[in-house]
Design a protein around this motif. Structure first.
Motif, PDB file in Angstrom:
ATOM      1  N   ASP A   1      44.859  33.628  41.966  1.00 44.26           N
ATOM      2  CA  ASP A   1      46.010  32.872  41.468  1.00 44.26           C
ATOM      3  C   ASP A   1      46.889  32.534  42.670  1.00 44.26           C
ATOM      4  O   ASP A   1      47.522  33.426  43.237  1.00 44.26           O
TER       5      ASP A   1
ATOM      6  N   GLU B   1      42.747  39.211  39.886  1.00 46.34           N
ATOM      7  CA  GLU B   1      43.778  38.634  39.027  1.00 46.34           C
ATOM      8  C   GLU B   1      44.930  38.084  39.854  1.00 46.34           C
ATOM      9  O   GLU B   1      45.590  37.123  39.446  1.00 46.34           O
TER      10      GLU B   1
ATOM     11  N   TYR C   1      41.834  46.445  35.331  1.00 46.41           N
ATOM     12  CA  TYR C   1      42.488  45.553  36.288  1.00 46.41           C
ATOM     13  C   TYR C   1      41.635  45.413  37.540  1.00 46.41           C
ATOM     14  O   TYR C   1      41.001  46.369  37.988  1.00 46.41           O
TER      15      TYR C   1
END
Length: 335
Positions: free
Chosen positions: A274, A270, A266
């Protein structure tokens, strides 16, 4: 012309240079901002060395997170106004928008408003840690009240934020650190249990802290061979989220000899890349700040002129708890 920190070759802190450079006008979707403070991360140390996830384009600038004031708007920027106090969150390559400077160009999509009354140093320290943790523990997995969450390398800024977020969610934070020297400080910060990995067996200590049941989530900044010890201490169908590689070693995927465990790489991009995810993260962090559940921990504040010393500190074992920050002193202020 503004003072900017760049490097022309890969290497140690000695390659960092102060240079007087012009700042271009912002293009579409960009702003020009005065930088009052910027956060320090191992990402910049690794970028300077050439060991980060993207390679520097030399000569290269540095920096992901900063706080300051908007000086100029580019075309198609409608959310912000000149004079707004903002923070920059990592949502781009350091090759494109470095912030180690007195002024910087930043993408408007990577800005969040600095809470009223918050100083610039704190504004440079809050977003990366809390957004990183939010994304892992609410977007990737949904930590539930009563879950045991192992937080490795818990003394850095992300680890300290994770302790607070886990407690805010009603879960139980288990902090790890290399030595027992910071045991009491981590307990005072809210960790339910603290494990010193240099002297304790990580698997046994986690199982003891969870009453033998194992942890539901491990939020791991260390990676490397240690993930196998974490896997042995996970509850059935627990999740190991690897968000760093402080070990500097290859990270094995736990094999069939372990119980059913999910393992996931991760990064905070991410969330920050967005727009909807970043807005959710922003609301989450603001709510925690407003209620007092989140209290950013500032490790040490460096002056702009001390960037080499700041990088040495970030990469050393001398670090205490939380986020190191650089306060920018602009030449026009006579500082």
């Amino acid at each position: 012309m503004v003072r900017t920190i760049r490097f022309h070759e890969l290497g140690g802190p000695e390659v960092l240079r102060y240079e007087e450079l012009p700042v271009r006008s912002p293009g579409p979707g960009e702003v020009r901002m005065r930088v009052d403070a910027f956060g320090l991360n191992r990402a910049e140390v690794n970028f300077r060395r050439g060991t980060y996830i993207d390679d520097p384009v030399l000569p290269a600038g540095l920096g992901y997170e900063a706080s300051g004031e908007i000086l100029e708007l580019g075309p198609d920027v409608d959310r912000w106004a000149v004079g707004d106090a903002v923070s920059v969150v990592p949502a781009f390559s350091q090759n494109d928008y470095p912030v180690y400077a007195e002024e910087a160009i930043a993408p408007a999509a990577a800005l969040v408003a600095r809470p009223d009354g918050m100083d610039a140093v704190t504004g440079a320290a809050i977003w990366m840690p809390y957004v990183t943790v939010y994304g892992a523990l609410q977007e990737v997995v949904r930590v539930r009240p009563g879950d045991h969450v192992v937080i490795t390398a818990a003394t850095n800024s992300v680890g300290m934020a994770a302790i607070q977020v886990v407690r805010h969610l009603g879960a139980i934070p288990i902090a790890t650190t290399r030595t027992a020297a910071k045991h009491d400080a981590l307990r005072e910060a809210g960790a339910a249990s603290v494990i010193a990995t240099d002297t304790e067996d990580l698997t046994d200590a986690i199982l003891a802290a969870t009453g033998g049941q194992g942890a539901q989530v491990a939020f791991d900044a260390v990676a490397g061979p240690q993930v196998e010890q974490l896997a042995r201490a996970m509850a059935p169908n627990g999740t190991i989220i690897v968000h760093g590689n402080l070990s500097g070693q290859p990270t094995p995927f736990p094999g069939n000899r372990f119980g059913p465990v999910w393992m996931r790489r991760y990064t905070l991009f991410e969330v920050t890349k967005d727009p909807a995810g970043l807005r959710r993260a922003e609301h989450f962090v603001r709510a925690g700040l407003a209620t007092g559940a989140f209290a950013p921990v500032i490790d040490r504040v460096f002056d702009f002129d001390d960037i080499a010393a700041a990088h040495i500190y970030v990469d050393s074992d001398e670090r205490r708890l939380g986020k190191p920050v650089v306060r920018v002193r602009r030449t026009e202020q006579g500082a």
